[in-house]
Design a protein around this motif. Sequence first.
Motif, PDB file in Angstrom:
ATOM      1  N   ASP A 208     -42.527  42.082  43.867  1.00  0.00           N
ATOM      2  CA  ASP A 208     -43.098  40.761  43.578  1.00  0.00           C
ATOM      3  C   ASP A 208     -42.100  40.029  42.684  1.00  0.00           C
ATOM      4  O   ASP A 208     -42.213  40.040  41.465  1.00  0.00           O
ATOM      5  N   CYS A 214     -48.409  38.093  44.312  1.00  0.00           N
ATOM      6  CA  CYS A 214     -48.305  38.173  45.776  1.00  0.00           C
ATOM      7  C   CYS A 214     -47.011  38.919  46.115  1.00  0.00           C
ATOM      8  O   CYS A 214     -45.928  38.474  45.729  1.00  0.00           O
ATOM      9  N   PRO A 222     -41.495  33.587  47.775  1.00  0.00           N
ATOM     10  CA  PRO A 222     -41.263  34.781  46.945  1.00  0.00           C
ATOM     11  C   PRO A 222     -40.572  34.478  45.616  1.00  0.00           C
ATOM     12  O   PRO A 222     -40.644  35.291  44.694  1.00  0.00           O
TER      13      PRO A 222
HETATM   14 CA    CA Z   1     -44.648  36.816  44.579  1.00  0.00          CA
END
Ligand code: CA
Length: 302
Positions: A208, A214, A222
Amino acid sequence: MNTIKHFLFIGIILFAVSCKKDSTTERTDKTTDTYLDDKEEFELQILNKMDTDMRTLYTQNQENKGSMKAAISYNGQLCPDSPEVDGAVKNSINSIDQMDYWSFYGIAGSLVTVDVTRLSCGMDPIAWVFEGTAATSEDVSALPFVAAGDDDVAPPEVCDGTCFAWYDPNFSFVLPNTGYYTVRVADFASCGYDPLSYQITLTGNICDSDGDGCNDDEDPHPNSIMDATVVIDGCDSGVDNVFVTSCSTMSDLIADCAASANNHGQFVSCVASLTNDWKSDGLISGKEKGKIQSCAAGSNIP
Ligand SMILES: [Ca+2]
Ligand SMILES: [Ca+2]
Protein backbone atom coordinates in the motif's frame (compact mmCIF):
# COMPACT_ATOMS: atom_id res chain seq x y z
CA MET A 1 24.98 -44.42 -2.82
CA ASN A 2 27.49 -46.95 -1.54
CA THR A 3 28.09 -47.39 2.18
CA ILE A 4 31.27 -45.30 2.40
CA LYS A 5 29.70 -42.45 0.46
CA HIS A 6 26.63 -42.74 2.60
CA PHE A 7 28.52 -42.37 5.87
CA LEU A 8 30.63 -39.59 4.39
CA PHE A 9 27.46 -37.74 3.39
CA ILE A 10 25.85 -38.22 6.81
CA GLY A 11 29.13 -37.16 8.42
CA ILE A 12 29.20 -33.93 6.43
CA ILE A 13 25.63 -33.19 7.40
CA LEU A 14 26.29 -33.85 11.10
CA PHE A 15 29.36 -31.64 10.91
CA ALA A 16 27.32 -28.89 9.29
CA VAL A 17 24.59 -29.33 11.89
CA SER A 18 26.99 -29.15 14.80
CA CYS A 19 28.67 -26.03 13.42
CA LYS A 20 25.35 -24.26 12.97
CA LYS A 21 23.95 -25.21 16.34
CA ASP A 22 27.05 -23.81 18.03
CA SER A 23 26.99 -20.53 16.18
CA THR A 24 23.31 -19.65 16.17
CA THR A 25 20.50 -20.88 18.35
CA GLU A 26 18.05 -18.04 18.02
CA ARG A 27 16.40 -16.18 15.17
CA THR A 28 18.39 -13.13 14.29
CA ASP A 29 17.63 -10.10 12.20
CA LYS A 30 19.90 -9.27 9.35
CA THR A 31 20.29 -6.15 7.34
CA THR A 32 21.16 -6.21 3.67
CA ASP A 33 22.78 -9.34 2.36
CA THR A 34 26.01 -8.60 0.63
CA TYR A 35 27.36 -12.06 0.04
CA LEU A 36 24.12 -13.24 -1.57
CA ASP A 37 23.74 -10.39 -4.00
CA ASP A 38 25.46 -12.25 -6.76
CA LYS A 39 23.21 -14.83 -8.42
CA GLU A 40 26.04 -17.09 -9.56
CA GLU A 41 27.65 -17.11 -6.14
CA PHE A 42 24.30 -18.04 -4.65
CA GLU A 43 23.89 -20.94 -7.10
CA LEU A 44 27.39 -22.09 -6.18
CA GLN A 45 26.49 -22.10 -2.48
CA ILE A 46 23.48 -24.26 -3.29
CA LEU A 47 25.53 -26.74 -5.30
CA ASN A 48 28.23 -26.91 -2.67
CA LYS A 49 25.87 -28.14 -0.01
CA MET A 50 24.59 -31.05 -2.13
CA ASP A 51 26.00 -34.51 -2.27
CA THR A 52 27.06 -35.86 -5.66
CA ASP A 53 23.81 -37.63 -6.50
CA MET A 54 21.70 -34.64 -5.60
CA ARG A 55 23.95 -32.30 -7.54
CA THR A 56 23.68 -34.48 -10.64
CA LEU A 57 19.91 -34.55 -10.42
CA TYR A 58 19.75 -30.80 -9.86
CA THR A 59 22.01 -30.10 -12.82
CA GLN A 60 19.98 -32.39 -15.06
CA ASN A 61 16.80 -30.61 -14.04
CA GLN A 62 18.38 -27.22 -14.65
CA GLU A 63 19.40 -28.33 -18.14
CA ASN A 64 15.93 -29.66 -18.89
CA LYS A 65 14.57 -26.42 -20.26
CA GLY A 66 11.22 -28.03 -21.07
CA SER A 67 10.38 -28.38 -17.39
CA MET A 68 11.32 -24.74 -16.81
CA LYS A 69 8.63 -23.45 -19.17
CA ALA A 70 5.68 -24.32 -16.99
CA ALA A 71 2.93 -21.71 -16.91
CA ILE A 72 2.79 -20.25 -13.41
CA SER A 73 0.18 -18.54 -11.32
CA TYR A 74 0.83 -16.20 -8.42
CA ASN A 75 -0.47 -17.24 -5.02
CA GLY A 76 -1.25 -13.63 -4.19
CA GLN A 77 0.16 -10.22 -3.34
CA LEU A 78 2.23 -9.98 -0.17
CA CYS A 79 1.56 -7.11 2.21
CA PRO A 80 3.73 -6.00 5.13
CA ASP A 81 3.53 -8.00 8.35
CA SER A 82 0.67 -10.06 6.95
CA PRO A 83 1.87 -13.66 7.03
CA GLU A 84 0.71 -15.95 4.22
CA VAL A 85 0.77 -19.73 4.41
CA ASP A 86 1.07 -22.13 1.53
CA GLY A 87 1.29 -25.89 1.48
CA ALA A 88 1.49 -26.65 -2.20
CA VAL A 89 5.20 -26.38 -2.79
CA LYS A 90 6.86 -29.58 -3.97
CA ASN A 91 10.34 -30.94 -3.64
CA SER A 92 12.08 -28.87 -6.29
CA ILE A 93 15.06 -31.18 -6.63
CA ASN A 94 12.79 -33.80 -8.12
CA SER A 95 10.48 -31.42 -9.95
CA ILE A 96 12.18 -28.12 -10.48
CA ASP A 97 9.13 -26.54 -12.13
CA GLN A 98 7.14 -27.01 -8.92
CA MET A 99 7.92 -23.73 -7.25
CA ASP A 100 5.68 -21.18 -5.56
CA TYR A 101 5.27 -17.60 -6.72
CA TRP A 102 4.15 -14.49 -4.86
CA SER A 103 4.17 -10.84 -5.89
CA PHE A 104 4.53 -7.56 -4.07
CA TYR A 105 4.55 -3.91 -5.06
CA GLY A 106 7.08 -1.51 -3.62
CA ILE A 107 8.70 1.82 -4.21
CA ALA A 108 12.33 2.43 -5.14
CA GLY A 109 14.69 2.72 -2.18
CA SER A 110 12.48 0.75 0.25
CA LEU A 111 14.19 -1.76 2.51
CA VAL A 112 12.26 -5.03 2.30
CA THR A 113 12.75 -8.15 4.41
CA VAL A 114 11.59 -11.60 3.33
CA ASP A 115 11.10 -14.25 6.01
CA VAL A 116 10.18 -17.81 5.14
CA THR A 117 9.53 -20.17 8.03
CA ARG A 118 8.96 -23.86 7.46
CA LEU A 119 5.78 -25.29 8.95
CA SER A 120 6.60 -28.80 7.75
CA CYS A 121 9.79 -29.72 9.58
CA GLY A 122 10.90 -31.84 6.63
CA MET A 123 10.97 -28.84 4.34
CA ASP A 124 14.13 -26.92 3.42
CA PRO A 125 12.82 -23.59 2.10
CA ILE A 126 14.76 -21.35 -0.22
CA ALA A 127 13.59 -18.03 -1.70
CA TRP A 128 14.53 -15.70 -4.53
CA VAL A 129 13.34 -12.20 -5.44
CA PHE A 130 13.17 -10.95 -9.02
CA GLU A 131 12.16 -7.58 -10.43
CA GLY A 132 8.86 -7.70 -12.34
CA THR A 133 6.34 -10.46 -12.90
CA ALA A 134 6.15 -13.16 -15.56
CA ALA A 135 3.88 -15.82 -17.03
CA THR A 136 6.16 -18.87 -17.06
CA SER A 137 8.82 -20.29 -14.76
CA GLU A 138 11.44 -19.75 -17.45
CA ASP A 139 10.42 -16.10 -17.83
CA VAL A 140 10.80 -15.60 -14.07
CA SER A 141 14.36 -16.92 -14.24
CA ALA A 142 15.06 -14.34 -16.94
CA LEU A 143 13.84 -11.42 -14.81
CA PRO A 144 16.50 -9.21 -13.14
CA PHE A 145 17.72 -10.96 -10.00
CA VAL A 146 17.36 -8.85 -6.85
CA ALA A 147 18.21 -11.04 -3.86
CA ALA A 148 17.94 -14.53 -2.41
CA GLY A 149 18.04 -16.27 0.93
CA ASP A 150 18.55 -19.80 2.10
CA ASP A 151 20.14 -20.84 5.39
CA ASP A 152 19.77 -17.56 7.28
CA VAL A 153 17.91 -18.28 10.53
CA ALA A 154 17.13 -21.38 12.57
CA PRO A 155 13.87 -23.22 11.83
CA PRO A 156 11.20 -23.33 14.56
CA GLU A 157 12.47 -25.13 17.66
CA VAL A 158 9.86 -27.85 17.25
CA CYS A 159 11.83 -29.00 14.19
CA ASP A 160 15.06 -29.55 16.16
CA GLY A 161 16.43 -33.00 15.58
CA THR A 162 14.31 -33.73 12.52
CA CYS A 163 15.56 -34.08 9.00
CA PHE A 164 18.41 -31.90 7.77
CA ALA A 165 19.25 -28.88 9.80
CA TRP A 166 19.48 -26.47 6.90
CA TYR A 167 18.14 -23.15 8.04
CA ASP A 168 15.29 -20.93 6.81
CA PRO A 169 15.48 -17.82 4.59
CA ASN A 170 15.47 -14.36 6.19
CA PHE A 171 17.05 -11.69 4.05
CA SER A 172 16.78 -7.97 3.31
CA PHE A 173 17.41 -5.84 0.26
CA VAL A 174 16.71 -2.38 -1.15
CA LEU A 175 14.27 -2.12 -4.07
CA PRO A 176 16.05 -0.82 -7.17
CA ASN A 177 12.86 0.50 -8.82
CA THR A 178 9.18 1.17 -8.17
CA GLY A 179 6.91 -1.61 -9.36
CA TYR A 180 5.95 -5.23 -8.93
CA TYR A 181 8.37 -7.93 -7.83
CA THR A 182 8.25 -11.73 -7.86
CA VAL A 183 9.15 -13.87 -4.84
CA ARG A 184 9.86 -17.47 -5.73
CA VAL A 185 9.82 -20.10 -2.97
CA ALA A 186 10.98 -23.66 -3.34
CA ASP A 187 11.79 -26.62 -1.21
CA PHE A 188 15.36 -27.64 -1.59
CA ALA A 189 17.11 -30.49 0.20
CA SER A 190 14.11 -31.67 2.15
CA CYS A 191 13.50 -35.01 3.80
CA GLY A 192 9.75 -34.48 3.81
CA TYR A 193 6.98 -35.42 1.49
CA ASP A 194 4.59 -33.29 -0.54
CA PRO A 195 2.90 -31.06 0.23
CA LEU A 196 5.40 -29.07 2.24
CA SER A 197 4.04 -25.99 3.94
CA TYR A 198 5.64 -22.75 5.03
CA GLN A 199 4.77 -19.25 6.17
CA ILE A 200 6.05 -16.22 4.27
CA THR A 201 6.14 -12.72 5.79
CA LEU A 202 7.37 -9.54 4.15
CA THR A 203 8.10 -6.31 5.98
CA GLY A 204 8.89 -2.89 4.56
CA ASN A 205 7.20 -0.15 2.57
CA ILE A 206 5.31 -2.39 0.16
CA CYS A 207 1.81 -3.24 -0.95
CA ASP A 208 0.00 0.00 0.00
CA SER A 209 2.39 2.62 -1.31
CA ASP A 210 0.36 5.69 -0.30
CA GLY A 211 -0.85 4.21 2.98
CA ASP A 212 -4.53 4.93 2.31
CA GLY A 213 -5.66 1.42 3.22
CA CYS A 214 -6.20 0.29 -0.39
CA ASN A 215 -3.66 -2.23 -1.65
CA ASP A 216 -1.83 -1.18 -4.79
CA ASP A 217 -3.32 -3.87 -6.98
CA GLU A 218 -6.82 -2.56 -6.17
CA ASP A 219 -6.01 1.13 -5.77
CA PRO A 220 -6.86 3.22 -8.88
CA HIS A 221 -4.37 5.78 -7.52
CA PRO A 222 -1.60 3.79 -5.79
CA ASN A 223 0.34 7.01 -5.21
CA SER A 224 -2.47 9.37 -4.26
CA ILE A 225 -1.80 13.10 -4.22
CA MET A 226 -1.94 13.90 -0.50
CA ASP A 227 -1.50 17.70 -0.62
CA ALA A 228 -3.44 19.46 2.16
CA THR A 229 -5.36 21.57 -0.34
CA VAL A 230 -6.41 21.26 -3.98
CA VAL A 231 -3.65 22.78 -6.11
CA ILE A 232 -4.04 23.03 -9.89
CA ASP A 233 -0.99 23.96 -11.96
CA GLY A 234 0.45 25.95 -9.05
CA CYS A 235 -2.84 27.65 -8.18
CA ASP A 236 -3.82 26.86 -4.59
CA SER A 237 -7.62 26.84 -4.27
CA GLY A 238 -7.40 26.68 -0.47
CA VAL A 239 -10.02 23.90 -0.55
CA ASP A 240 -9.22 20.85 1.59
CA ASN A 241 -7.99 17.97 -0.59
CA VAL A 242 -9.96 15.09 0.92
CA PHE A 243 -10.56 11.49 -0.12
CA VAL A 244 -13.58 11.39 -2.42
CA THR A 245 -13.58 7.59 -2.41
CA SER A 246 -11.65 5.33 -0.05
CA CYS A 247 -8.69 5.22 -2.46
CA SER A 248 -8.69 8.53 -4.36
CA THR A 249 -8.39 12.18 -3.39
CA MET A 250 -9.90 15.22 -5.11
CA SER A 251 -6.47 16.01 -6.55
CA ASP A 252 -6.20 12.43 -7.92
CA LEU A 253 -9.43 12.86 -9.88
CA ILE A 254 -8.43 16.31 -11.13
CA ALA A 255 -5.12 14.80 -12.28
CA ASP A 256 -7.14 12.19 -14.18
CA CYS A 257 -9.01 15.01 -15.91
CA ALA A 258 -5.66 16.58 -16.88
CA ALA A 259 -4.37 13.26 -18.22
CA SER A 260 -7.44 12.51 -20.34
CA ALA A 261 -8.28 16.00 -21.68
CA ASN A 262 -7.42 16.75 -25.32
CA ASN A 263 -7.72 20.50 -24.86
CA HIS A 264 -8.15 23.12 -22.14
CA GLY A 265 -11.93 23.26 -22.57
CA GLN A 266 -12.27 19.54 -21.94
CA PHE A 267 -10.14 19.81 -18.80
CA VAL A 268 -12.21 22.67 -17.35
CA SER A 269 -15.42 20.84 -18.22
CA CYS A 270 -14.14 17.61 -16.61
CA VAL A 271 -13.26 19.48 -13.39
CA ALA A 272 -16.69 21.20 -13.44
CA SER A 273 -18.33 17.78 -13.56
CA LEU A 274 -16.33 16.70 -10.51
CA THR A 275 -17.01 19.84 -8.49
CA ASN A 276 -20.73 19.60 -9.26
CA ASP A 277 -20.73 16.07 -7.81
CA TRP A 278 -18.70 17.10 -4.75
CA LYS A 279 -21.07 20.03 -4.10
CA SER A 280 -24.09 17.74 -4.42
CA ASP A 281 -22.45 15.29 -2.02
CA GLY A 282 -21.84 18.09 0.48
CA LEU A 283 -18.03 17.79 0.25
CA ILE A 284 -17.58 21.43 -0.82
CA SER A 285 -19.60 24.65 -0.71
CA GLY A 286 -20.61 26.72 -3.72
CA LYS A 287 -17.85 29.19 -2.88
CA GLU A 288 -15.23 26.40 -2.77
CA LYS A 289 -16.50 25.03 -6.08
CA GLY A 290 -15.90 28.50 -7.55
CA LYS A 291 -12.32 28.59 -6.22
CA ILE A 292 -11.45 25.20 -7.77
CA GLN A 293 -13.08 26.16 -11.08
CA SER A 294 -11.20 29.43 -11.10
CA CYS A 295 -7.86 27.60 -10.70
CA ALA A 296 -8.82 25.09 -13.43
CA ALA A 297 -9.85 27.86 -15.85
CA GLY A 298 -6.64 29.82 -15.24
CA SER A 299 -4.33 26.82 -15.64
CA ASN A 300 -2.23 25.87 -18.65
CA ILE A 301 -3.65 22.33 -18.73
CA PRO A 302 -3.25 20.50 -20.90
CA1 CA B 1 -3.08 2.64 -1.58
CA1 CA C 1 -4.68 5.77 -3.37
